[in-house]
Scaffold this active site. Structure first.
Site, PDB file in Angstrom:
ATOM      1  N   GLU A  71       0.870  -1.164   0.040  1.00 10.77           N
ATOM      2  CA  GLU A  71       0.232  -0.102   0.055  1.00 10.77           C
ATOM      3  C   GLU A  71       0.946   1.417   0.153  1.00 10.77           C
ATOM      4  OE1 GLU A  71      -2.939   0.461  -0.880  1.00 10.77           O
ATOM      5  OE2 GLU A  71      -3.739  -1.577  -0.626  1.00 10.77           O
ATOM      6  N   TYR A 154      -6.382   7.049   3.733  1.00 11.84           N
ATOM      7  CA  TYR A 154      -6.556   5.808   2.825  1.00 11.84           C
ATOM      8  C   TYR A 154      -5.951   4.779   2.893  1.00 11.84           C
ATOM      9  CZ  TYR A 154      -5.387   2.713  -1.032  1.00 11.84           C
ATOM     10  OH  TYR A 154      -5.131   1.700  -1.613  1.00 11.84           O
ATOM     11  N   ASP A 172      -9.264   6.089  -2.794  1.00  8.63           N
ATOM     12  CA  ASP A 172      -7.864   6.657  -3.443  1.00  8.63           C
ATOM     13  C   ASP A 172      -8.622   7.346  -4.777  1.00  8.63           C
ATOM     14  OD1 ASP A 172      -8.941   4.507  -4.864  1.00  8.63           O
ATOM     15  OD2 ASP A 172      -7.000   4.177  -5.725  1.00  8.63           O
TER      16      ASP A 172
END
Length: 383
Positions: A71, A154, A172
Site C-alpha cells: 500500500e 486512505y 483513492d
DNA sequence: CATACGTGGGA
DNA sequence: TTCCCAAGTAT
C-alpha cells in the site's frame, strides 16, 4: 477560469430520485442523497472482481506487513511500476523487525527510482515504532494505523480492510473517480472534503464480511475499466447502475482543479574528480530527494555562479569546469534544466556537517541515487 | 485548506 | 512539447 469551468453550479445532489434504503441521517442531520440507489451494484462488482482481477503478488498474502508495504508503494504509483520493486523489497526486508533493524540507507537504496522517498523514510521509521511498541505486529485498528508515519486516511482504510476485515472504505483516486461517476457527484475530487463525502457514501454499501474485496474491487474497476480517459463503459459490470453513464457525464466527471504550472529551475551539477574517483553528496534528510546521493550541484545558471556556490556551501574548490552536456528532468511541481560539468578537485577541507563519499565508478550502484541524476552519471562516463 | 513531494507512460 | 495522471501523506 480554471478547469472546473465557471461556477460550481454543476448538477449536484439532486441527481437521484430516491434514496438508498440504508441511507441514514449524517452528523448535521443532512441526508446523503444519491442516484445509484440500488445496492445490487455491489454484488455485480464483487462478481466481476472475482473473475477479472489481476493476479498481483500482494494479493497472494494475508501478511499485514506485506500488505502494508504494497500500500505504501502503491501511493501515487502505478501497479506496473510497483511490480518492479515490491518482490525485491519483500525479499530484502521480509518482516517488520528486519526492516526496523536495517539501515535507512539500505531501504532508500531498494527504493531508488521509485520516487516520493519520504515514503521509504516514513516506512522505515514506522517499522521501528511497530517493532518497539507493537512487538512487531502491525496494529489491527484504524486509529493506531493512522498514527504511524506514512499511513494516512486512505492507507489505514486499505490495510484495515484488506488485512483485518475492518469495514472502512478506502478512497483513492480510482475510488473517487468511480464514486463520482457511479453516483453522479460533481464535487471537486481534489478536495479532502470530497473524499470524506465519498467515504460516507461508500460506507453505506461496503459489505461487512468482505470489505477488503470491496475496496480492491472499486479500485480495480477504476484501474482497468473506469479509466480517466476513454473509460470502457460497455465492458463495465456497473454500467446499468451508473448515473454518469445514463446522463452522459462520463466526459466531465470526475471534476478536478487544474494543476499549477511547473516552475523551471536551471541547475548545474559537477563530477568532482580526483585520482579516478568522484565525489558524491548526500542530500539533507528532509525535502526533495531527501537522504539520496547526488553529484554536487546547485540551482545556478552560470558556471561561475555554480563554482562559487559549491565553494561556499560545501567547501569544494575546482580546477577548470568542462561542460559535458545537459538534459531536463521533470518533477510534478518543477523542472530541472541541468548542465553537467566535469572538474578536477583542488584538495582541501570539505564542509564538515555534510555527508560525502568518494567513489570509483564501479561503486556508484551501491549508492541510492534518484533517477534525476542518472543522465548526469552517463554524461560523466561513470557506470 | 493548499502545497511539496518522483517517476514514467500515454495522448 | 506539454500536459495529465497514478492504490496519498505531511505540514
Amino acid at each position: 477560469m480554471n478547469a472546473l469551468g465557471g461556477a460550481m453550479a454543476g448538477p449536484n445532489q439532486h441527481a437521484g430520485t430516491s434514496r438508498h434504503p440504508n441511507s441514514n441521517l449524517q452528523g448535521g442531520g443532512v441526508p446523503i442523497l444519491h442516484a445509484s440507489t440500488d445496492p445490487k451494484w455491489v454484488q455485480h462488482l464483487l462478481d466481476w472482481y472475482q473473475c477479472c482481477r489481476r493476479d498481483l503478488p500482494w494479493r497472494d498474502t494475508d501478511d499485514p506487513y506485506a500488505i502494508w508495504v504494497s500500500e505504501i508503494m502503491l501511493q501515487q504509483t502505478r501497479v506496473d511500476t510497483v511490480l518492479r520493486y515490491y518482490p525485491r523489497f519483500i525479499a530484502r526486508f521480509p518482516t517488520t523487525d528486519i526492516l526496523a533493524h536495517s539501515p535507512l540507507d539500505a531501504v532508500l537504496h531498494t527504493w531508488q527510482g521509485l520516487g516520493y522517498y519520504a515514503r521509504a523514510r516514513n516506512l522505515h521509521r514506522a517499522a521501528t515504532i511497530v517493532s518497539r511498541e507493537h512487538q512487531g505486529h502491525l496494529p489491527a485498528d484504524i486509529r493506531a494505523l493512522r498514527a504511524l508515519p506514512g499511513i494516512g486516511t486512505y492507507t489505514a482504510a486499505a490495510i484495515g480492510s484488506i488485512a483485518y476485515g475492518i469495514p472502512r472504505p478506502a478512497v483513492d483516486a480510482n475510488a473517487a473517480r468511480v464514486t463520482a461517476r457511479l453516483f453522479g457527484r460533481w464535487e471537486d475530487v481534489g478536495k479532502p472534503s470530497t473524499l470524506r463525502t465519498f467515504c460516507e457514501i461508500l460506507e453505506q454499501y461496503i459489505p461487512p464480511l468482505h470489505p477488503g474485496d470491496f475496496n480492491q474491487a472499486v479500485m480495480e474497476l477504476g484501474a482497468l475499466l473506469c479509466l480517466p480517459q476513454n473509460p470502457r463503459c460497455p465492458d463495465c459490470p456497473l454500467v446499468g447502475f451508473c448515473v454518469a453513464n445514463r446522463r452522459q457525464w462520463i466526459g466531465v466527471l470526475p471534476r478536478k482543479q487544474r494543476r499549477r504550472a511547473v516552475e523551471i529551475v536551471t541547475r548545474g551539477v559537477v563530477g568532482v574528480h580526483h585520482h579516478g574517483q568522484y565525489l558524491l553528496h548526500r542530500r539533507p534528510e528532509r525535502g526533495l530527494l531527501g537522504g539520496l546521493w547526488e553529484f554536487p550541484g546547485g540551482d545556478h545558471g552560470t558556471k561561475a555562479a555554480l563554482r562559487s556556490m559549491l565553494t561556499k556551501s560545501l567547501g569544494i574548490h575546482l580546477k577548470d569546469m568542462l561542460c559535458r552536456g545537459s538534459y531536463s528532468h521533470s518533477f510534478t511541481h518543477l523542472r530541472w534544466d541541468i548542465t553537467v560539468y566535469h572538474a578536477d578537485w583542488v584538495p582541501g577541507p570539505l564542509h564538515p556537517v555534510e555527508a560525502y563519499a568518494w567513489i570509483s565508478p564501479a561503486e556508484l550502484p551501491d549508492y541510492a541515487m534518484p533517477s534525476a541524476f542518472l543522465p548526469a552519471s552517463k554524461l560523466l562516463g561513470i557506470q
